[in-house]
Design a protein around this motif. Structure first.
Motif, PDB file in Angstrom:
ATOM      1  N   ASN A 166      -8.645  -9.341  14.736  1.00 45.23           N
ATOM      2  CA  ASN A 166      -7.738  -9.620  13.765  1.00 45.23           C
ATOM      3  C   ASN A 166      -7.166 -10.773  14.108  1.00 45.23           C
ATOM      4  O   ASN A 166      -7.415 -11.449  15.177  1.00 45.23           O
ATOM      5  N   LEU A 201      -3.348  -4.500   6.944  1.00 51.03           N
ATOM      6  CA  LEU A 201      -3.578  -5.911   6.650  1.00 51.03           C
ATOM      7  C   LEU A 201      -4.990  -6.203   6.449  1.00 51.03           C
ATOM      8  O   LEU A 201      -5.791  -6.104   7.475  1.00 51.03           O
ATOM      9  N   ASP A 202      -5.429  -6.677   5.065  1.00 47.70           N
ATOM     10  CA  ASP A 202      -6.900  -6.697   5.172  1.00 47.70           C
ATOM     11  C   ASP A 202      -7.575  -7.872   5.470  1.00 47.70           C
ATOM     12  O   ASP A 202      -8.705  -8.034   6.015  1.00 47.70           O
ATOM     13  N   TYR A 203      -6.763  -9.161   5.243  1.00 46.81           N
ATOM     14  CA  TYR A 203      -7.299 -10.421   5.308  1.00 46.81           C
ATOM     15  C   TYR A 203      -6.943 -11.335   6.483  1.00 46.81           C
ATOM     16  O   TYR A 203      -5.553 -11.347   6.707  1.00 46.81           O
ATOM     17  N   SER A 234      -3.825  -1.792  10.494  1.00 50.69           N
ATOM     18  CA  SER A 234      -4.778  -1.644   9.328  1.00 50.69           C
ATOM     19  C   SER A 234      -4.457  -1.712   8.006  1.00 50.69           C
ATOM     20  O   SER A 234      -4.903  -1.626   6.916  1.00 50.69           O
ATOM     21  N   GLY A 237      -1.340 -11.243   8.596  1.00 53.52           N
ATOM     22  CA  GLY A 237      -2.600 -11.201   7.763  1.00 53.52           C
ATOM     23  C   GLY A 237      -2.249 -12.256   6.635  1.00 53.52           C
ATOM     24  O   GLY A 237      -1.190 -12.557   6.555  1.00 53.52           O
ATOM     25  N   LYS A 283     -12.335 -10.623   6.629  1.00 48.61           N
ATOM     26  CA  LYS A 283     -11.972  -9.145   6.669  1.00 48.61           C
ATOM     27  C   LYS A 283     -11.421  -9.093   8.110  1.00 48.61           C
ATOM     28  O   LYS A 283     -12.316  -8.916   8.863  1.00 48.61           O
ATOM     29  N   GLN A 284     -10.289  -8.436   8.233  1.00 55.29           N
ATOM     30  CA  GLN A 284      -9.825  -8.190   9.548  1.00 55.29           C
ATOM     31  C   GLN A 284      -9.634  -6.799   9.798  1.00 55.29           C
ATOM     32  O   GLN A 284      -9.608  -5.794   9.014  1.00 55.29           O
ATOM     33  N   ASN A 285      -9.599  -6.153  11.030  1.00 63.48           N
ATOM     34  CA  ASN A 285      -9.635  -4.869  11.517  1.00 63.48           C
ATOM     35  C   ASN A 285      -8.631  -4.617  12.550  1.00 63.48           C
ATOM     36  O   ASN A 285      -8.036  -5.693  13.111  1.00 63.48           O
ATOM     37  N   LYS A 291       0.693  -1.323   0.013  1.00 62.06           N
ATOM     38  CA  LYS A 291      -0.088  -0.103  -0.107  1.00 62.06           C
ATOM     39  C   LYS A 291       1.049   1.268   0.020  1.00 62.06           C
ATOM     40  O   LYS A 291       0.751   2.127   0.966  1.00 62.06           O
TER      41      LYS A 291
END
Length: 402
Positions: A383, A274-276, A272, A253, A377-379, A86
Motif C-alpha cells: 500500500n 482503503l481501496d486505492y 483494509s 489512500g 488497488k492496495q492491500n 464503509k
C-alpha cells in the motif's frame, strides 16, 4: 483580530449582513429579516450545477472562490465524504464533521443513514463561525435532510444567544443526535472520547488558510478518537497533509475525484478500509521531497502564520540534508532516463547534494525499487503508506552511507 474572525472564510459582505440580520431578529423578535434574507441578497449566493447553492469566500491571496465546487455543492458532499465510507449500518454510527459550514456534509450523512439504517446516528458538527452556520439556515435546502441539520444549528444558535426565534419546523428524528460545537476545532477534539467515531469529515477551506487543522498533532487527536475501522475523508491531495496522516500513525489512500483534477485523501488506522493507492509520483514526492514536510502545531494552540513559517523553516533545513529538493519535482525522475538535457542537469545537481550521482545510478534505483510493486488497488501488505515509509528509510540509508 480574534482567531475566530481570522479563521472564518465567508465573504466579508455577507458575513456582516448575516450578523446584522440576526441582531435585528434579536432586537425586534420579527421573523421577516431571516425569512426574506435569501430573496433580498440572493446575489451573494452561487448556484452550482446540481441546483444547490454555495457562497463566496472572503478575498484570499487576491482571489475570491466559492466554498464548494461549481460541479455541485451537495453532490460534492455525497461524492467525497459519503461514498468512500464503509459504514456497518446494522450498528450505531458516530460522525465528526470538522468545519461543518452550511451543514451539507452532515445532511448528506443523514440522508444516507436514513436510507440504510434503523440504528442510531450521532453527528458532532464543529464550526468556528456562528455566521457561517447561520448562513446554513438562510440558504435553500438542497435535500430534505438539510432541514434536520438546520434545526440542530438553529437550536445551538439560540442557546448561544445569536438567534432568537425558532423558525425551523422540521423535527430531528429520535434516532439521530446532532451536537453543534461553535469553537476552534482544536479545542473540541481534545474534549472528545477515545475510540468514538466511525468517520471524520475534514473540510477546512484550504491548508494555507487553516494549516492548524491539518497538523500532525491535530491528526494524532484523530487517531485517538477514531475507531480502528474508521475512515477520515478530506478533499485535499496535499503532500504535507498526507505525510501528516502517516506521522500520526494512519494508513492513507486515494479519495474520490469530483470537481477537481486530483482525488482527495482517505486515512484509516486499518489499511483494509482503503481501496486505492495514491498516484505513484505522489508517493515518491511525499517520501523523498521537502514538499512532504507536514504542518506542525505543538500544543494545538499556534497561529496559522506561525505554523506556515515553521514549516518553511523546516523545509529549508531538510532540503539537501534529509530530503531531496522539491525544485523541478526532482524525486519523480529517479529511476528514469532523461532526454531533456537542461532539465537533467538541474535534477542531477539536486540529487548530487544527497549523494545520488544520477537518476539511474544504483542509489537512485535502490531508493525507488519499492515502486516496482506499485498497484492501483492496495492491500494490507502492499500500500501507499508502506511504500512511502520504505522509500524514506532507503533515502536516509543512502545519505548516511555515502
Amino acid at each position: 483580530m480574534s482567531y475566530e474572525n481570522n479563521a472564518r472564510i465567508i465573504n466579508d459582505d455577507i458575513f456582516d449582513l448575516i450578523n446584522e440580520t440576526f441582531a435585528a431578529e434579536k432586537s425586534s423578535r420579527n421573523n421577516k429579516s431571516r425569512l426574506n434574507f435569501f430573496d433580498t441578497y440572493n446575489n451573494y449566493f452561487v448556484l452550482t450545477d446540481d441546483g444547490s447553492y454555495s457562497i463566496n469566500s472572503k478575498e484570499i491571496n487576491h482571489k475570491i472562490e466559492t466554498l464548494h465546487t461549481s460541479t455541485g455543492a451537495i453532490s460534492e458532499s455525497f461524492e467525497k465524504f459519503i461514498k468512500p465510507m464503509k459504514f456497518n449500518y446494522t450498528q450505531d454510527i458516530a460522525i465528526l464533521d470538522i468545519c461543518a459550514g452550511l451543514g451539507y456534509n452532515s445532511s448528506a450523512a443523514i440522508a444516507d443513514f436514513l436510507k440504510n439504517s434503523k440504528a442510531n446516528l450521532t453527528i458532532d458538527m464543529v464550526e468556528i463561525s456562528k455566521a457561517t452556520l447561520a448562513c446554513g439556515l438562510l440558504v435553500p435546502s438542497p435535500i430534505p435532510e438539510h432541514d434536520i441539520t438546520k434545526k440542530a444549528i438553529e437550536n445551538e444558535l439560540i442557546a448561544q444567544n445569536y438567534a432568537t426565534l425558532s423558525l425551523e419546523t422540521t423535527e430531528i428524528p429520535e434516532n439521530i443526535n446532532i451536537n453543534v460545537f461553535i469553537e476552534d476545532a482544536r479545542k473540541t477534539v481534545q474534549k472528545l472520547s477515545d475510540n468514538t467515531y466511525d468517520a471524520i469529515f475534514l473540510d477546512p477551506f484550504s491548508q494555507n488558510m487553516a494549516p492548524e487543522l491539518f497538523s500532525v498533532e491535530f491528526f494524532k487527536e484523530f487517531r485517538r478518537i477514531i475507531k480502528n475501522d474508521g475512515i477520515i475523508a478530506t478533499y485535499t491531495s496535499s503532500a504535507p497533509v498526507r505525510e501528516g496522516f502517516i506521522e500520526a500513525d494512519f494508513y492513507i489512500g486515494l479519495g474520490p475525484i469530483f470537481g477537481r483534477k486530483q482525488g482527495g485523501t482517505l486515512a484509516s488506522p486499518n489499511p483494509s478500509m482503503l481501496d486505492y493507492s495514491l498516484p505513484k509520483n505522489d508517493e515518491i514526492r511525499i517520501a523523498l521531497s521537502d514538499v512532504g514536510i507536514p504542518f506542525r502545531d505543538p500544543g494545538l494552540n499556534n497561529s496559522s502564520e506561525y505554523i506556515l513559517d515553521a514549516r518553511t523553516e523546516e523545509r529549508h533545513a531538510a532540503r539537501h540534508n534529509t530530503k531531496i529538493s522539491s525544485a523541478v519535482k526532482t524525486p519523480i525522475f529517479l529511476g528514469d532516463e532523461m532526454d531533456d538535457e537542461k532539465l537533467k542537469r538541474r535534477v542531477e545537481r539536486n540529487l548530487a547534494k544527497m549523494n545520488i550521482p544520477s537518476t539511474t545510478s544504483p542509489e537512485a534505483l535502490y531508493i525507488v525499487e519499492v515502486e516496482n510493486n506499485y498497484a492501483e488497488k492496495q492491500n494490507n501488505e502492499n500500500n501507499s503508506t508502506k511504500r512511502i515509509l520504505e522509500m524514506k528509510k532507503r533515502l536516509k540509508k543512502v545519505k548516511k552511507e555515502n
